[in-house]
Design a protein around this motif. Structure first.
Motif, PDB file in Angstrom:
ATOM      1  N   ASP A  74       0.957  -1.266  -0.055  1.00 58.94           N
ATOM      2  CA  ASP A  74       0.407  -0.323  -0.035  1.00 58.94           C
ATOM      3  C   ASP A  74       0.774   1.019  -0.230  1.00 58.94           C
TER       4      ASP A  74
ATOM      5  N   THR B 279      -5.897   4.273  -9.215  1.00 64.68           N
ATOM      6  CA  THR B 279      -5.752   3.740  -7.708  1.00 64.68           C
ATOM      7  C   THR B 279      -7.215   3.188  -6.915  1.00 64.68           C
TER       8      THR B 279
ATOM      9  N   PRO C 144      -4.698  -1.069  -6.941  1.00 62.77           N
ATOM     10  CA  PRO C 144      -3.391  -0.579  -6.101  1.00 62.77           C
ATOM     11  C   PRO C 144      -2.429  -0.106  -6.855  1.00 62.77           C
TER      12      PRO C 144
ATOM     13  N   CYS D  97      -0.890  -5.427   2.502  1.00 63.27           N
ATOM     14  CA  CYS D  97      -1.321  -5.408   1.740  1.00 63.27           C
ATOM     15  C   CYS D  97      -2.395  -4.660   2.270  1.00 63.27           C
ATOM     16  N   GLN D  98      -3.942  -3.568   2.122  1.00 65.73           N
ATOM     17  CA  GLN D  98      -5.050  -3.036   3.017  1.00 65.73           C
ATOM     18  C   GLN D  98      -6.069  -2.636   1.814  1.00 65.73           C
ATOM     19  N   ALA D  99      -5.984  -2.726   0.997  1.00 65.43           N
ATOM     20  CA  ALA D  99      -6.737  -1.624  -0.282  1.00 65.43           C
ATOM     21  C   ALA D  99      -6.209  -2.319  -1.362  1.00 65.43           C
TER      22      ALA D  99
ATOM     23  N   GLU E 289      -9.229  -2.158   6.642  1.00 67.61           N
ATOM     24  CA  GLU E 289      -9.233  -1.615   6.859  1.00 67.61           C
ATOM     25  C   GLU E 289      -9.670  -0.184   7.840  1.00 67.61           C
TER      26      GLU E 289
ATOM     27  N   CYS F 181       0.793  -1.709   9.861  1.00 68.14           N
ATOM     28  CA  CYS F 181       0.948  -3.132   8.988  1.00 68.14           C
ATOM     29  C   CYS F 181       1.887  -3.325  10.219  1.00 68.14           C
TER      30      CYS F 181
ATOM     31  N   THR G 220      -7.359   6.884   3.476  1.00 65.24           N
ATOM     32  CA  THR G 220      -5.831   5.966   2.473  1.00 65.24           C
ATOM     33  C   THR G 220      -5.805   6.224   1.337  1.00 65.24           C
TER      34      THR G 220
ATOM     35  N   THR H 215      -6.525   4.142  -1.180  1.00 61.43           N
ATOM     36  CA  THR H 215      -7.854   3.384  -2.221  1.00 61.43           C
ATOM     37  C   THR H 215      -8.964   2.785  -0.978  1.00 61.43           C
ATOM     38  N   THR H 216      -9.238   3.693  -0.342  1.00 63.17           N
ATOM     39  CA  THR H 216      -9.940   2.244   0.551  1.00 63.17           C
ATOM     40  C   THR H 216     -11.561   3.377   0.840  1.00 63.17           C
TER      41      THR H 216
END
Length: 708
Positions: free
Chosen positions: A28, A38, A42, A73-75, A107, A116, A453, A455-456
């Motif tokens: 991310d 994005t 991502p 990773c998140q998104a 998220e 992270c 963030t 892309t969330t």
């Protein structure tokens, strides 16, 4: 009788696992640089020279002998996981015998890179020294030498918790991004880091005297280096992030360790790369520069004509003189003109009298007749119909440009966009087929806005909108970021900054000094006003870091006022500028907004002493100029305004008078911005809120009078 030989116990599986070399890839980016692309994919999976970015990162880790890779990773975590599973089946990955896993964090918790590492600590996944790297790093470094150096240092002393990898790159180097400029001080004997300062877009910097008073006999200052965003960390690093929740990123961690070095004993060291290549795709300028480096083969053997990760030992490109890379199964018309420094992906069709210059064309693209593409990036499955002109833009996967369309420089057409026919897309336009649903939890009466963030945000279904400027048969709409009024500064720098990378590209190695860009030739401003500002800035910085009482800071400022013959009406604007500049540079204290809030709260009595009602208009004008000059502060203008208002440091009448007053002029700036009015536009929502609040307050007062 000789002693019996002791039987050696076989190493347990746990012992073996502790000895393996680990790497953590943060997939991310936690910023907004590549919006609106994005929103759908991502950054780590965006193509660079027709390869997903994360492939380059994994390639150099596997080449360096890393045995276990953890991708955090998140998104769009599902997309990252799916891509990693495909890579695992490739022969190149299977030959490495490395283990790779994906850790997806929720998220809510994964708002920063620091979260992270805190998640890795919670799951107890780190068991040894590990390599920490961003998922958008391109490198041909064999990190073994730096890793062994770190381990040898750790064997002597456990105080060394991190080794930073940097590369020499003079100011003006095309791969060196101004937004990521850093200034460091090191001990030349031990390579211990003594000072670290992020200096994005700054022309000047100030070194603290404490560095010169350190135990090191010699101190080297460096502005000729580039941060590679590759770090070798000890197992204690995730724990330190867990213990310090204000560490939101690696830079916060570095500054925090340096500030508390005398208390904790922790140290950071630096490893300087010599001939190897390493750079991060942090914005569109660096995306363009690194693409040119790959075409120029300065990343060798990480080049298109080699068997890269995921290609199953099949070469998809052939290399031609002039840095031309031709994919397999191409259909090029005889009259098309392919210039140097161009990549054309496999199965692409190019029509008659078409000119391709300094560009990257993806896989399975369809390019018609009489088309001119200069300095642009076309991703996979793009269709360009006859008679189109595209200059220095990005056209994403499955986009469709209809006949006779001219796309101005700096444009970005996101996935599945369709424009045309016979129209001209304005310069710096961003077109997308999705809408960004934002959760705006901030009201102007709140003290802190909620974080966001890259892309969330929730994405709505694809929508079709006939936008007049995009053509009769268009699909998509203009993307306007609510947090960004005007042209994206990073986007514009890609096209216009310094000089175009097309002009800079002359085949010279990017490992050398790069294109010559003269340093600032003007002598440092030594006027009394400039010296007074530097004195106040130093005093404010010291007050923020050390436990200095507000009344003592007032005495220091008054002393500087008399020393430089300043009047009382000149102090408020200088003081406010110093507060904002110091907040950007606070070591290890969280985000810019958090630093601003802490600084104003801690030293509120100082501001109250100088910002009197008759000076508030000048203070607002100074805040506006600082925000226009500095990209880091610019997105937080409304937050600064609302914080000062909520703390009764600015009055409503002054804010309204500023908003309706004259705009600043070019003479007010060292480097005039392209637009002087977008700060005022950004403030309109706050002004409306003030007016509505005043009306409601007036209605309440009337009701109380009637009751009496």
């Amino acid at each position: 009788m000789p002693p019996k030989k002791s039987k050696e116990k076989p190493a347990s599986s746990g012992d073996k696992r502790r000895d393996i070399t680990q790497a953590v890839v943060v997939a991310d980016s936690f910023n907004f640089r590549f919006l609106p692309i994005t929103l759908q994919k991502p950054r780590a999976l965006l193509p660079l020279a027709n390869q997903p970015l994360i492939n380059y990162t994994l390639e150099f880790l596997l080449t360096s002998g890393i045995e276990e890779i953890i991708v955090v990773c998140q998104a769009h975590a599902s997309q990252v996981s799916e891509h990693i599973e495909k890579l695992k089946s490739s022969s190149a990955f299977q030959q490495s015998k490395a283990d790779i896993s994906v850790v997806s964090i929720g998220e809510r918790s994964g708002m920063t890179a620091g979260d992270c590492l805190r998640e890795l600590e919670r799951q107890q996944l780190i068991r040894s020294d590990f390599v920490l790297v961003s998922g958008d790093v391109v490198s041909n470094v064999n990190i073994r030498a730096a890793l062994e150096e770190h381990k040898a240092r750790r064997a002597k002393s456990k105080t060394s918790v991190m080794t930073l990898l940097v590369k020499k790159a003079l100011p003006g180097h095309r791969t060196r991004c101004k937004e990521n400029d850093v200034v460091i001080a090191t001990d030349p004997t031990t390579r211990r880091l003594l000072y670290f300062h992020s200096a994005p877009m700054e022309k000047k910097t100030h070194f603290p005297c404490d560095v010169l008073r350190s135990q090191s006999k010699k101190v080297e200052y460096h502005f000729n280096i580039m941060d590679c965003h590759i770090s070798i960390c000890s197992p204690e690093v995730p724990q330190l992030f867990t213990d310090n929740f204000d560490y939101s990123c690696r830079d916060d961690f570095i500054k925090g360790v340096l500030v508390h070095e005398e208390i904790t004993g922790h140290q950071i060291h630096v490893h300087t790369l010599q001939k190897e290549y390493a750079a991060r795709v942090s914005n569109l300028q660096s995306y363009d520069a690194i693409s040119k480096d790959i075409m120029g083969r300065w990343t060798y053997p990480v080049v298109p004509d080699m068997c890269l990760l995921g290609q199953d030992n099949s070469r998809l490109y052939s290399y031609k003189s002039g840095n031309k890379y031709m994919g397999v199964n191409l259909q090029l018309s005889r009259s098309c003109d392919v210039h140097d420094n161009t990549i054309i992906g496999p199965c692409t069709v190019v029509g008659e009298n078409t000119v391709l210059k300094n560009c990257v064309i993806g896989t399975n693209c369809q390019i018609g007749n009489n088309v001119t593409i200069t300095g642009a990036y076309l991703w996979d499955n793009v269709v360009i119909e006859d008679g189109c002109t595209i200059e220095k833009s990005i056209i994403c996967t499955e986009a469709h440009v209809l006949q006779g369309v001219t796309i101005g420089r700096g444009c970005l057409l996101s996935y599945r966009v369709r424009v045309g026919p016979d129209i001209e897309v304005p310069e710096y336009s961003k077109v997308t087929t999705v809408r960004r649903a934002r959760e705006d939890n901030m009201s102007f009466s709140q003290e802190e806005p909620s974080s966001s963030t890259e892309t969330t945000a929730t994405i709505e279904d694809l929508v079709q909108q006939d936008d007049a400027c995009l053509g009769e048969d268009s699909l998509g709409h203009m993307f306007v970021d609510e947090d960004d009024d005007g042209v994206d500064a990073g986007f514009e720098r890609w096209v216009d900054a310094r000089r175009s990378t097309d002009d800079l590209y002359d085949g010279s190695s990017s490992d050398e000094s790069g294109p010559e860009t003269p340093m600032e030739s003007d002598d440092e401003d030594n006027s009394e006003a400039a010296q007074f500002y530097r004195e106040v800035l130093d005093s404010v910085q010291n007050a923020m870091v050390a436990d200095i009482r507000p009344e003592n800071l007032i005495l220091e400022i008054n002393g500087s006022k008399h020393a430089y013959n300043m009047t009382i009406d000149e102090i408020p604007s200088v003081l406010m500028k110093s507060f904002l500049m110091a907040a950007m540079q606070m070591p290890g204290k969280g985000s810019v907004m958090e630093c601003i809030k802490k600084a104003i709260t801690k030293l509120k009595p100082v501001l109250q002493n100088y910002i009197r009602p008759q000076f508030q208009l000048k203070v607002l004008e100074e805040i506006e100029i600082v925000c226009l000059e500095h990209d880091l502060i610019q997105p937080h203008f409304i937050f600064v305004l609302s914080t000062l208002y909520n703390m009764d440091l600015l009055e409503e009448d002054a804010i309204v008078a500023w908003h309706t007053g004259d705009l600043p002029t070019a003479e007010d700036f060292e480097s005039p911005p392209d637009s002087f009015n977008f700060i005022r536009k950004k403030a309109e929502s706050f002004i409306n809120w003030l007016e509505n609040a005043s009306e409601e307050s007036g209605d309440d007062d009337d009701d109380e009078e009637e009751e009496e």
